[in-house]
Design a protein around this motif. Structure first.
Motif, short mmCIF file in Angstrom:
data_model
loop_
_atom_site.label_atom_id
_atom_site.label_comp_id
_atom_site.label_asym_id
_atom_site.label_seq_id
_atom_site.Cartn_x
_atom_site.Cartn_y
_atom_site.Cartn_z
N ARG A 250 67.36 88.15 38.00
CA ARG A 250 66.91 89.12 39.00
C ARG A 250 66.03 90.22 38.40
NH1 ARG A 250 71.54 90.74 42.28
NH2 ARG A 250 72.09 88.54 42.08
N ASP A 251 66.00 90.33 37.08
CA ASP A 251 65.11 91.30 36.44
C ASP A 251 63.77 90.68 36.05
OD1 ASP A 251 67.11 93.28 36.52
OD2 ASP A 251 68.04 92.43 34.72
N GLY A 252 63.56 89.44 36.43
CA GLY A 252 62.29 88.79 36.10
C GLY A 252 62.28 88.15 34.72
N VAL A 253 63.43 88.20 33.98
CA VAL A 253 63.50 87.57 32.66
C VAL A 253 63.64 86.06 32.86
CG1 VAL A 253 64.87 87.35 30.54
CG2 VAL A 253 64.52 89.61 31.59
N GLN A 254 62.81 85.29 32.16
CA GLN A 254 62.86 83.82 32.30
C GLN A 254 63.38 83.20 31.01
OE1 GLN A 254 58.81 82.76 33.29
NE2 GLN A 254 59.14 83.10 35.47
N ILE A 255 64.27 82.22 31.18
CA ILE A 255 64.61 81.34 30.07
C ILE A 255 64.16 79.93 30.46
CG2 ILE A 255 66.56 82.66 29.16
CD1 ILE A 255 68.39 80.61 30.67
N TYR A 256 64.03 79.06 29.47
CA TYR A 256 63.68 77.69 29.79
C TYR A 256 64.42 76.78 28.82
CZ TYR A 256 60.59 78.08 25.77
OH TYR A 256 60.10 78.27 24.50
N ALA A 298 74.32 84.50 25.68
CA ALA A 298 74.81 85.31 26.81
C ALA A 298 73.99 85.04 28.07
CB ALA A 298 74.74 86.80 26.45
N GLN A 299 72.70 84.77 27.90
CA GLN A 299 71.85 84.48 29.07
C GLN A 299 72.14 83.08 29.61
OE1 GLN A 299 69.98 86.92 30.19
NE2 GLN A 299 68.54 86.02 31.63
N LEU A 300 72.50 82.15 28.71
CA LEU A 300 72.77 80.77 29.12
C LEU A 300 74.15 80.62 29.77
CD1 LEU A 300 71.46 78.76 26.02
CD2 LEU A 300 70.61 78.53 28.37
N ARG A 301 75.14 81.32 29.22
CA ARG A 301 76.54 81.05 29.56
C ARG A 301 76.84 81.03 31.06
NH1 ARG A 301 78.58 84.10 25.70
NH2 ARG A 301 78.40 82.44 24.16
N PRO A 302 76.39 82.05 31.83
CA PRO A 302 76.71 82.00 33.27
C PRO A 302 75.95 80.90 34.01
CG PRO A 302 75.41 83.97 32.74
CD PRO A 302 75.69 83.28 31.45
N ARG A 303 74.91 80.37 33.42
CA ARG A 303 74.04 79.43 34.13
C ARG A 303 74.30 77.98 33.73
NH1 ARG A 303 71.50 84.22 33.14
NH2 ARG A 303 70.63 85.17 35.03
N ILE A 304 74.55 77.77 32.43
CA ILE A 304 74.81 76.40 31.93
C ILE A 304 76.02 76.53 31.00
CG2 ILE A 304 73.77 74.31 30.96
CD1 ILE A 304 71.02 75.58 31.29
N PRO A 305 77.22 76.69 31.57
CA PRO A 305 78.37 77.10 30.75
C PRO A 305 78.65 76.19 29.56
CG PRO A 305 78.89 77.15 33.10
CD PRO A 305 77.53 76.54 32.98
N ASP A 306 78.34 74.90 29.66
CA ASP A 306 78.66 74.00 28.55
C ASP A 306 77.63 74.05 27.42
OD1 ASP A 306 81.00 73.07 29.50
OD2 ASP A 306 80.12 71.33 30.53
N LEU A 307 76.49 74.70 27.66
CA LEU A 307 75.42 74.58 26.65
C LEU A 307 75.64 75.42 25.39
CD1 LEU A 307 72.95 73.20 25.70
CD2 LEU A 307 71.55 74.79 26.98
N PRO A 308 75.89 76.73 25.54
CA PRO A 308 75.94 77.49 24.28
C PRO A 308 77.21 77.20 23.49
CG PRO A 308 76.28 78.97 26.14
CD PRO A 308 76.10 77.61 26.71
N GLY A 309 77.32 75.97 23.01
CA GLY A 309 78.42 75.61 22.11
C GLY A 309 78.03 76.03 20.71
N ARG A 310 78.01 75.08 19.79
CA ARG A 310 77.65 75.38 18.42
C ARG A 310 76.11 75.43 18.26
NH1 ARG A 310 78.44 71.18 14.97
NH2 ARG A 310 79.56 70.26 16.71
N LEU A 311 75.61 76.43 17.54
CA LEU A 311 74.16 76.48 17.27
C LEU A 311 73.83 75.46 16.19
CD1 LEU A 311 71.48 78.14 17.89
CD2 LEU A 311 71.96 79.25 15.70
N ARG A 312 72.88 74.55 16.48
CA ARG A 312 72.45 73.58 15.47
C ARG A 312 71.37 74.15 14.58
NH1 ARG A 312 75.49 68.75 15.97
NH2 ARG A 312 74.26 68.28 14.14
N LYS A 313 70.39 74.80 15.21
CA LYS A 313 69.34 75.44 14.41
C LYS A 313 68.56 76.41 15.30
CE LYS A 313 66.02 71.70 15.07
NZ LYS A 313 65.12 70.72 14.56
#
Ligand SMILES: Cc1cc2nc3c(=O)[nH]c(=O)nc-3n(C[C@H](O)[C@H](O)[C@H](O)COP(=O)(O)OP(=O)(O)OC[C@H]3O[C@@H](n4cnc5c(N)ncnc54)[C@H](O)[C@@H]3O)c2cc1C
Length: 395
Positions: A250-256, A298-313
């Motif tokens: 809602r603040d115009g911030v985009q992730i992809y 934090a930006q991903l978690r509410p939108r794609i809850p399963d994604l921010p698991g372990r960081l690979r790189k």
């Protein structure tokens, strides 16, 4: 001094490799000069994947170029036997009046592009990894997906060489000059001096250095790409099941982000679109800090809850952004007879790489092109007085 060529191309990244290929394929003698190795990771054309889409929220004027770019990516695949483009479908998500949704819809309608509008419940049903808020919607485009930057650059270099281009790597250009009386150009490198009838400059993040006299302000930004290993494994994230997405808050911030693509270490890539910090390509900090990864998660978690698991790189890359975020693609206004420029791709250029190659070849050889490029004029009023003072960001 070595022999005179028809055209010298400075920079063999995304755009320069396309230009060298198209010029050589039209039968011209091309010398390509690149400061690093082939398909390297120190500019803007690395990281395994780039989104491609046609319902373009940035401006409907890009759509005809995208239609041609899709054709040329398919031709590159045929000509080299490489897989370069995967159309896994794409979602532009946000509130109905967000730029991502409303702008994409405008382009789709204006150009009659196939698309579907989905409400939050429909999005959740069709794409169970995604949890949009009740007031969010999406434009779904079946013909969106991703292209492969390193493989595309490699394919174009290969075809350029096959057509006779002389491509030199690890040969940085130190300066260039236009010779008087229409005698062409002279290019100085670490290894010597080269001359040609025409010069094409595709400098990426080095535009402020190589094109200081263009009269265009560029902001070079450090961006980070993050690969996360999804919590429950990659099965729901494969390209057969998962679309690319651009998601605006809602603040115009985009992730992809992307599906989990083969060869990407079992990770699915996501990033902020823009939100970079100003940097210099010579001194960019390539270390990614934990706080940066935490902000992405934090930006991903509410939108794609399963994604921010372990960081690979996490890997850095650079945008070279103009004041209005549109490209610069033209004959150089100060040297219209001798120099063509392709720069300022503002973080959204890769999907256009093959058509930019075609346009640059047209401009270099004839001074004009049938492609619609009025939006990319370096003299447009939006770019006037846009030179950014050092250390400040335009956004
Ligand atoms: C994180 C990230 C994500 C992106 N995501 C997308 C996306 O999803 N979709 C999309 O369409 N676009 C995307 N983009 C943008 C796109 O990748 C760029 O617009 C495009 O790669 C720019 O290509 P280029 O040829 O201008 O720059 P580059 O590929 O960097 O090429 C410039 C070349 O010039 C060379 N060079 C510079 N100075 C000299 C010199 N003095 N002598 C010799 N050689 C020189 C450099 O070494 C370099 O190889 C993204 C970019 C980044 C960084």
């Amino acid at each position: 001094m070595s022999r005179t060529r028809d055209v010298i191309v400075i920079g063999l990244g995304g755009m320069g490799s396309a230009a060298a290929y198209h010029l050589a394929a039209r039968g011209h003698q091309v010398l390509g000069l690149e400061r690093f190795g082939p398909a390297h990771n120190r500019g803007s054309s690395h990281g395994g994947s780039r989104i491609t889409r046609q319902s373009y929220f940035e401006d409907p004027a890009y759509v005809p170029l995208l239609l041609r770019s899709y054709e040329l990516f398919a031709k590159l695949e045929r000509d080299t036997g490489r897989s370069l483009m995967t159309l896994c479908g794409g979602l532009m998500l946000g509130r109905p009046d967000s730029r991502a949704v409303a702008g994409s819809r405008r382009s789709a309608r204006e150009w009659g592009l196939p698309h579907e509008m989905l409400d939050a419940a429909q999005i959740r049903r069709r794409f169970p990894t995604l949890t949009p808020a009740p007031d969010e919607v999406a434009l779904y485009e079946e013909r969106a997906g991703f292209v492969r930057p390193e493989a595309t650059v490699t394919a174009q270099l290969q075809l350029a060489q096959r057509a006779g281009a002389d491509l030199r790597f690890e040969e940085p250009v130190t300066r260039w000059e236009v010779l008087p009386g229409g005698a062409g150009v002279r290019v100085h490198t670490a290894d010597g001096v080269h001359t040609s009838g025409h010069l094409v400059i595709c400098p990426g993040a080095w535009a402020p250095r190589l094109l200081a006299d263009l009269g265009v302000g560029f902001t070079v930004e450090r961006q980070v790409m993050y690969w996360f290993h999804p919590r429950g494994g990659t099965a729901p994230f494969t390209p057969e099941r998962h679309p690319i997405y651009v998601w605006e808050d809602r603040d115009g911030v985009q992730i992809y982000g992307f599906p989990a693509i083969e060869g990407e270490d079992g990770g699915a890539k996501a990033a902020f679109f823009r939100k970079g910090v100003v940097c210099d390509p010579e001194t960019i900090d390539r270390t990614v800090r934990d706080e940066e990864t935490a902000a992405m998660a934090a930006q991903l978690r509410p939108r794609i809850p399963d994604l921010p698991g372990r960081l690979r790189k996490a890997v850095t890359c650079m945008y070279t952004t103009t004041a209005d975020e549109h490209f610069v693609l033209a004959r150089h206004p100060e040297h219209p007879g001798a120099v063509t420029v392709a720069c300022g791709f503002s973080g959204h250029g890769f999907k256009f790489v093959p058509v930019v190659g075609e346009i640059v070849a047209d401009l270099a050889l004839t001074g004009t092109t049938e492609h619609p490029i009025a939006l990319f004029d370096p003299r447009r009023s939006e770019l006037r007085h846009s030179a950014t003072p050092e250390g400040e960001t335009t956004s």
